[in-house]
Write a protein that holds these residues in place. Structure first.
Motif, short mmCIF file in Angstrom:
data_model
loop_
_atom_site.label_atom_id
_atom_site.label_comp_id
_atom_site.label_asym_id
_atom_site.label_seq_id
_atom_site.Cartn_x
_atom_site.Cartn_y
_atom_site.Cartn_z
N TYR A 20 -3.05 -38.16 135.23
CA TYR A 20 -3.72 -36.88 135.40
C TYR A 20 -3.05 -35.77 134.71
O TYR A 20 -3.55 -34.82 134.06
CB TYR A 20 -4.36 -36.62 136.90
N LEU A 21 -2.02 -35.54 135.26
CA LEU A 21 -1.03 -34.47 134.69
C LEU A 21 -0.82 -34.48 133.16
O LEU A 21 -0.94 -33.54 132.59
CB LEU A 21 0.34 -34.66 135.18
N HIS A 27 -3.33 -29.92 137.21
CA HIS A 27 -2.45 -28.61 136.55
C HIS A 27 -1.19 -29.05 137.22
O HIS A 27 -1.01 -29.52 138.29
CB HIS A 27 -2.88 -27.23 137.13
N PRO A 28 0.02 -28.50 136.32
CA PRO A 28 1.36 -28.76 136.89
C PRO A 28 1.60 -28.17 138.33
O PRO A 28 1.16 -27.19 138.59
CB PRO A 28 2.12 -28.31 135.70
N GLY A 29 2.63 -28.99 139.07
CA GLY A 29 2.90 -28.25 140.01
C GLY A 29 4.11 -27.28 139.92
O GLY A 29 4.69 -27.03 138.81
N ARG A 30 4.68 -26.67 141.08
CA ARG A 30 5.71 -25.51 140.83
C ARG A 30 7.03 -26.38 140.80
O ARG A 30 7.37 -27.01 141.39
CB ARG A 30 5.68 -24.86 142.15
N ALA A 31 7.66 -26.19 139.63
CA ALA A 31 8.69 -26.86 139.28
C ALA A 31 9.94 -26.62 140.15
O ALA A 31 10.35 -25.25 140.64
CB ALA A 31 9.35 -26.41 138.07
N GLY A 42 -4.32 -27.06 146.54
CA GLY A 42 -4.95 -26.64 145.33
C GLY A 42 -4.79 -28.04 144.55
O GLY A 42 -6.12 -28.48 143.88
N HIS A 43 -3.92 -28.82 144.41
CA HIS A 43 -3.94 -30.05 143.79
C HIS A 43 -4.61 -31.02 144.31
O HIS A 43 -5.16 -31.84 143.65
CB HIS A 43 -2.45 -30.36 143.65
N VAL A 44 -4.56 -30.97 145.78
CA VAL A 44 -5.28 -31.96 146.57
C VAL A 44 -6.74 -31.80 146.13
O VAL A 44 -7.58 -33.16 145.84
CB VAL A 44 -5.10 -31.88 148.17
N GLU A 45 -7.38 -30.74 146.23
CA GLU A 45 -8.75 -30.44 145.96
C GLU A 45 -8.89 -30.85 144.35
O GLU A 45 -10.04 -31.40 144.40
CB GLU A 45 -8.90 -28.90 146.10
N ARG A 46 -8.12 -30.62 143.42
CA ARG A 46 -8.23 -31.03 142.18
C ARG A 46 -8.29 -32.49 141.99
O ARG A 46 -9.28 -33.04 141.40
CB ARG A 46 -7.24 -30.39 141.06
N VAL A 47 -7.57 -32.98 142.69
CA VAL A 47 -7.43 -34.62 142.50
C VAL A 47 -8.95 -35.18 143.16
O VAL A 47 -9.64 -36.13 142.45
CB VAL A 47 -6.23 -35.27 143.29
#
Length: 233
Positions: A20-21, A27-31, A42-47
């Motif tokens: 997916y990434l 969208h990418p996570g915070r590095a 927000g990533h949980v919701e997107r997945v």
């Protein structure tokens, strides 16, 4: 949370999340370092959204990407939000038909099918874009019903349309005023509610069928209540 935790939270494998990434669906996570990143709700919701569009909505990854682009940056006002959202859901490869007869050897045949739909739409009093891809989709679907001899004439189409218009009233009146929320609502609502409507139709058919059988059975019992089996008047 780290990628492994995101995997546990969503029930999606780490390998799929990495895919997916790579494909831009997530969208990418915070590095945090060169090899690790932090992910949030927000990533949980997107997945979960990607999974719903794929598993419930039946969309391909290409169409999911297009949906995500529109709901993330709709770039339109509310007046045109429904059209923008619906174009996102048009069949892959479909485009507005500005030249209906440009389809090669089958162009004239397809044009005739479109003209039947447009004539019916006008007679029914619906205001639609005559070049909308869904006009062509309806034309193909209606013609397929003709080939299968299902008896889908204009009178039956009118009855379907009257009921569908009621569904559309519920849909449109529930759209938020904010353009960004409106696009998201229309696109996701259409993709994810369509399977609900299909299931409801199947259950309603079962309900009506059983009701008609029950009525026929009651009538038969009432008509043959004479002990000798003679039909009573």
């Amino acid at each position: 949370m780290r990628l492994a935790e995101l995997s546990t939270e969503t029930g999606v494998s780490v390998a799929t999340l990495k895919y997916y990434l790579r494909e831009g669906l997530l969208h990418p996570g915070r590095a945090l370092s060169r090899t690790s990143a932090d992910y949030d709700e927000g990533h949980v919701e997107r997945v979960r959204l990607v999974r719903a569009l794929s598993e419930v909505g039946g969309l391909s990854l290409a169409r999911i990407r297009r949906v995500l682009e529109v709901i993330t940056d709709p770039g339109t006002d509310r007046l045109h939000v429904l059209e923008a959202a619906q174009r996102t859901l048009a069949p892959e490869g479909a485009v507005p038909c500005d030249d209906p007869g440009a389809g090669g050897s089958d162009g004239a045949h397809e044009d005739a099918s479109r003209e039947r739909v447009l004539a019916w739409v006008e007679r029914h009093g619906w205001q639609v874009d005559p070049h909308d891809p869904f006009v062509d989709e309806l034309a193909r679907a209606w013609e397929a019903c003709d080939h299968a001899a299902l008896g889908l004439d204009e009178e039956r189409m009118d009855r379907y349309a009257d009921h569908v218009e009621g569904v559309a009233e519920v849909d449109v009146r529930s759209v938020p005023a904010d353009p960004v929320r409106a696009v998201r609502h229309v696109v996701l609502g259409t993709v994810l509610v369509d399977p609900v409507l299909v299931a409801l139709r199947r259950l309603a058919q079962q309900h009506v069928s059983r009701g008609l059988q029950g009525s026929a059975g009651s009538g038969a019992e009432a008509a043959t209540d004479d002990p000798d089996g003679r039909v009573s008047s």
